[in-house]
Write an enzyme that holds these catalytic residues in place. Structure first.
Site, PDB file in Angstrom:
ATOM      1  N   GLY A   9       7.398  17.176  -4.339  1.00 49.33           N
ATOM      2  CA  GLY A   9       7.020  16.601  -5.633  1.00 49.33           C
ATOM      3  C   GLY A   9       6.415  15.241  -5.378  1.00 49.33           C
ATOM      4  CG  MET A  13       9.440   8.014  -9.936  1.00 45.73           C
ATOM      5  SD  MET A  13      10.034   6.358  -9.515  1.00 45.73           S
ATOM      6  CE  MET A  13      11.759   6.666  -9.102  1.00 45.73           C
ATOM      7  NE  ARG A  34       5.978  25.395  -7.661  1.00 48.24           N
ATOM      8  CZ  ARG A  34       6.662  25.905  -8.687  1.00 48.24           C
ATOM      9  NH1 ARG A  34       6.145  25.900  -9.888  1.00 48.24           N
ATOM     10  NH2 ARG A  34       7.845  26.437  -8.483  1.00 48.24           N
ATOM     11  CE  LYS A  75       7.473  15.861 -17.261  1.00 49.31           C
ATOM     12  NZ  LYS A  75       6.058  16.057 -16.942  1.00 49.31           N
ATOM     13  CB  ALA A  76      15.137  16.145 -15.340  1.00 47.00           C
ATOM     14  CB  SER A 128      17.805   2.900 -10.888  1.00 48.78           C
ATOM     15  OG  SER A 128      17.234   1.962 -11.794  1.00 48.78           O
ATOM     16  CE  LYS A 182      18.350   5.826 -12.849  1.00 49.35           C
ATOM     17  NZ  LYS A 182      17.469   6.446 -13.750  1.00 49.35           N
ATOM     18  CG  HIS A 185      21.181   2.354 -14.232  1.00 48.98           C
ATOM     19  ND1 HIS A 185      19.925   2.656 -14.735  1.00 48.98           N
ATOM     20  CD2 HIS A 185      21.021   1.211 -13.516  1.00 48.98           C
ATOM     21  CE1 HIS A 185      19.055   1.741 -14.343  1.00 48.98           C
ATOM     22  NE2 HIS A 185      19.697   0.849 -13.601  1.00 48.98           N
ATOM     23  CG  ASN A 186      18.515   5.596 -17.077  1.00 48.31           C
ATOM     24  OD1 ASN A 186      18.707   5.001 -16.021  1.00 48.31           O
ATOM     25  ND2 ASN A 186      17.471   6.367 -17.258  1.00 48.31           N
ATOM     26  CD  GLU A 189      16.446   1.512 -18.018  1.00 47.36           C
ATOM     27  OE1 GLU A 189      16.778   1.666 -16.815  1.00 47.36           O
ATOM     28  OE2 GLU A 189      15.552   2.209 -18.552  1.00 47.36           O
ATOM     29  CE1 TYR A 190      17.066   4.823 -22.440  1.00 45.78           C
ATOM     30  CE2 TYR A 190      17.031   5.088 -24.813  1.00 45.78           C
ATOM     31  CZ  TYR A 190      16.637   5.502 -23.562  1.00 45.78           C
ATOM     32  OH  TYR A 190      15.813   6.595 -23.445  1.00 45.78           O
ATOM     33  NE  ARG A 444      42.184  13.197 -39.274  1.00 43.80           N
ATOM     34  CZ  ARG A 444      43.129  13.552 -38.430  1.00 43.80           C
ATOM     35  NH1 ARG A 444      44.159  12.753 -38.215  1.00 43.80           N
ATOM     36  NH2 ARG A 444      43.064  14.700 -37.781  1.00 43.80           N
ATOM     37  CG  HIS A 450      44.235  16.783 -40.892  1.00 39.54           C
ATOM     38  ND1 HIS A 450      44.010  17.999 -40.285  1.00 39.54           N
ATOM     39  CD2 HIS A 450      43.329  16.694 -41.898  1.00 39.54           C
ATOM     40  CE1 HIS A 450      42.987  18.606 -40.893  1.00 39.54           C
ATOM     41  NE2 HIS A 450      42.565  17.832 -41.878  1.00 39.54           N
TER      42      HIS A 450
HETATM   43  C1  6PG Z   1      15.175   3.514 -13.753  1.00 39.30           C
HETATM   44  C2  6PG Z   1      14.837   3.897 -15.175  1.00 39.30           C
HETATM   45  C3  6PG Z   1      14.067   5.169 -15.270  1.00 39.30           C
HETATM   46  C4  6PG Z   1      13.807   5.604 -16.697  1.00 39.30           C
HETATM   47  C5  6PG Z   1      12.917   4.696 -17.451  1.00 39.30           C
HETATM   48  C6  6PG Z   1      12.391   5.224 -18.771  1.00 39.30           C
HETATM   49  O1  6PG Z   1      16.344   3.302 -13.546  1.00 39.30           O
HETATM   50  O2  6PG Z   1      14.286   3.396 -12.930  1.00 39.30           O
HETATM   51  O3  6PG Z   1      16.023   4.052 -15.866  1.00 39.30           O
HETATM   52  O4  6PG Z   1      14.809   6.153 -14.604  1.00 39.30           O
HETATM   53  O5  6PG Z   1      13.213   6.842 -16.671  1.00 39.30           O
HETATM   54  O6  6PG Z   1      13.540   3.487 -17.650  1.00 39.30           O
HETATM   55  O7  6PG Z   1      13.383   5.577 -19.657  1.00 39.30           O
HETATM   56  P1  6PG Z   1      13.014   5.819 -21.191  1.00 39.30           P
HETATM   57  O8  6PG Z   1      11.654   6.417 -21.228  1.00 39.30           O
HETATM   58  O9  6PG Z   1      14.045   6.752 -21.719  1.00 39.30           O
HETATM   59  O10 6PG Z   1      13.037   4.481 -21.820  1.00 39.30           O
END
Ligand code: 6PG
Length: 477
Positions: A9, A13, A34, A75-76, A128, A182, A185-186, A189-190, A444, A450
């Site tokens: 792939g 990345m 591919r 891709k996942a 990440s 991971k 982690h995300n 991140e959000y 409840r 309950h």
């Molecule tokens: C990382 C990021 C990465 C993620 C993007 C986009 O750790 O490198 O978390 O894996 O895909 O940050 O995420 P969103 O599109 O959901 O904002």
């Protein structure tokens, strides 16, 4: 066979990870994609990497020394399953297949079990750091068997980011543990991103400063306890001027935040595990709200205050900084609660302090601050909440007056600050002597029998609401 590791792939990345691997001493990297065009292009663009290109999966397998190690970077979801099937068909027992995509951890658990039956090791590895991290040193979160990590560990260590002399990689736990961590982690991140966005928005409303001026505020914050990659890039984004219009870029970008799903997964998983990750949830929902243009257009005429102006801009900016720090502590505390609950539920032996340590470099949430989390867990491995660790408890206590002022200003001014407000509500909920959950239990019991527990004696009770309203003990004791 000449290659000691392979990458399948070759989108950005995958290409970057392959180049990272190739740049380390002793590695020869086989590559396979591919569509052959991508493989040829990568070989042509990077002759220095000495890639061993393969045009078929059989050729790819043949080019790898045994036991083989291949890292999948596709891709996942279905594409990952398809590549795993292809590799399993040509690999042999003892070989290792690593999935470096953003897989759902439940998929990783399923795949690990299925692949293991063939005698091949399967490792889900969170990666990440985006494109730049993949190329120069990501933070790596491998799961899979302990035995596979014996082989994989040195290879991953060689390509990982380094923070304070330590490589940002550790064996997180078995099967899906790496992808679970991971995912969290995300989620963090959000939350981090949403909190920073709210801080910017509040400063802009309250002080009338321009994006370029606020960029300087973030640059300044990046020299203190908030020092982090996300704060640093926020300053860069706010400084950017649109070449077409001459306006700040942030003012011409459509205000609809996208998402690829990992934040939502964190919240869904936390809901299943019963862990309140309210800061992360608010961040995910804030993106959803932003991306509903029709509702936003329809609601634009609803009444409410139109913002606010503060008397002392300097003091307000400092209040926002402190609120951001306190809310950030909540987000991380909740994220680690999710990791603890996941580890318990899935039987993973996750060392929390090590997770914070491998996030100090390479990844999107990298920050000095994470060292404090490692220390907190080192001081007290049985810590029930990060929030109660002495360092964090003091930090939040110091911030709380500011935090309340900022949430009041936002609320009074009609400026949405969902992550700031909900983090404060979570803090107050945790520290409350009594919660109105007692009333919820009463309700409840009223409509559904309950039952409830009592503060003054053990047992399970029910009030005969539709009868004489006397209480009965219903646990048979
Ligand atoms: C990382 C990021 C990465 C993620 C993007 C986009 O750790 O490198 O978390 O894996 O895909 O940050 O995420 P969103 O599109 O959901 O904002």
């Amino acid at each position: 066979a000449t290659a000691n590791v392979g990458v399948v792939g070759l989108a950005v990345m995958g290409s970057n990870l392959a180049r990272n691997l190739a740049s380390r001493d002793g590695n020869t990297v086989a590559i396979y994609n591919r569509s052959r065009g991508r493989t040829d292009a990568l070989v042509a663009e990077h002759p220095e990497a000495g890639f061993v290109p393969a045009t078929t999966v059989a050729e790819f397998a043949a080019s790898l020394q045994r036991p083989r190690t291949a890292i999948i970077m596709v891709k996942a979801g279905a594409p990952t399953d398809a590549v795993i099937d292809e590799l399993v068909a040509v690999f042999e027992p003892g070989d290792i297949i690593v999935d470096g995509g953003n897989a759902q951890f439940a998929d990783t658990i399923r795949r690990e079990r299925a692949v293991r039956e063939t005698g091949i090791d399967f490792v889900g590895c969170g990666i990440s750091g985006s494109e730049e991290g993949a190329l120069n040193g990501p933070s790596l979160m491998p799961g899979g068997s302990v035995q596979s990590y014996e082989t994989l560990g040195p290879l991953l260590t060689s390509i990982a980011a380094v923070a304070e002399g330590e490589p940002c990689v550790t064996h997180v736990g078995t099967d899906g543990a790496g992808h679970f961590v991971k995912m969290v982690h995300n989620g963090i991140e959000y939350a981090d991103m949403q909190l920073i966005a709210e801080a910017y928005d509040l400063i802009r409303h309250g002080t009338g400063r321009t994006p370029a001026e606020i960029a300087e505020v973030f640059a300044e914050w990046n020299r203190g306890e908030l020092e982090s990659y996300l704060i640093e890039i926020t300053a860069e984004v706010l400084r950017q001027v649109d070449t077409d219009t001459g306006l700040p870029l942030v003012d011409v970008v459509l205000d609809r935040a996208g998402a690829k799903g990992t934040g939502a997964w964190t919240v869904q998983t936390a809901l299943d595990l019963g862990v309140p990750v309210s800061g992360i949830a608010e961040a995910v929902f804030a993106r959803s709200v932003s991306s509903r243009p029709e509702q936003r257009a329809a609601a634009r005429t609803l009444p409410g205050p139109d913002g606010f102006t503060v008397d002392d801009p300097e003091a307000f900016v400092e209040d926002v900084r402190r609120s951001l720090y306190a809310s950030k502590i909540i987000a991380y505390s909740q994220g680690f609660d999710a990791i603890v609950a996941g580890a318990e539920h899935y039987g993973w032996d996750i060392r929390k302090g090590d997770i914070a340590a491998i996030w100090r470099g390479g990844c999107i949430i990298r920050a000095q601050f994470l060292g404090r989390i490692t220390e907190a867990y080192a001081d007290d491995p049985a810590l029930v909440s990060l929030l109660t660790a002495p360092y964090f408890a003091t930090a939040v206590a110091d911030a709380q007056d500011s935090w309340r002022r900022v949430v009041v200003a936002a609320t009074t001014g009609g400026v949405p600050a969902p992550a700031f407000s909900s983090s404060l509500a979570y803090y107050d909920s945790l520290r409350a002597e009594r919660l109105p959950a007692a009333l919820v239990q009463g309700q409840r019991d009223f409509f559904g029998a309950h039952t409830y527990g009592r503060i003054d004696r053990p047992g399970t009770f029910h009030t005969r609401w539709s009868g004489d309203r006397s209480e009965e003990r219903v646990d048979g004791a």
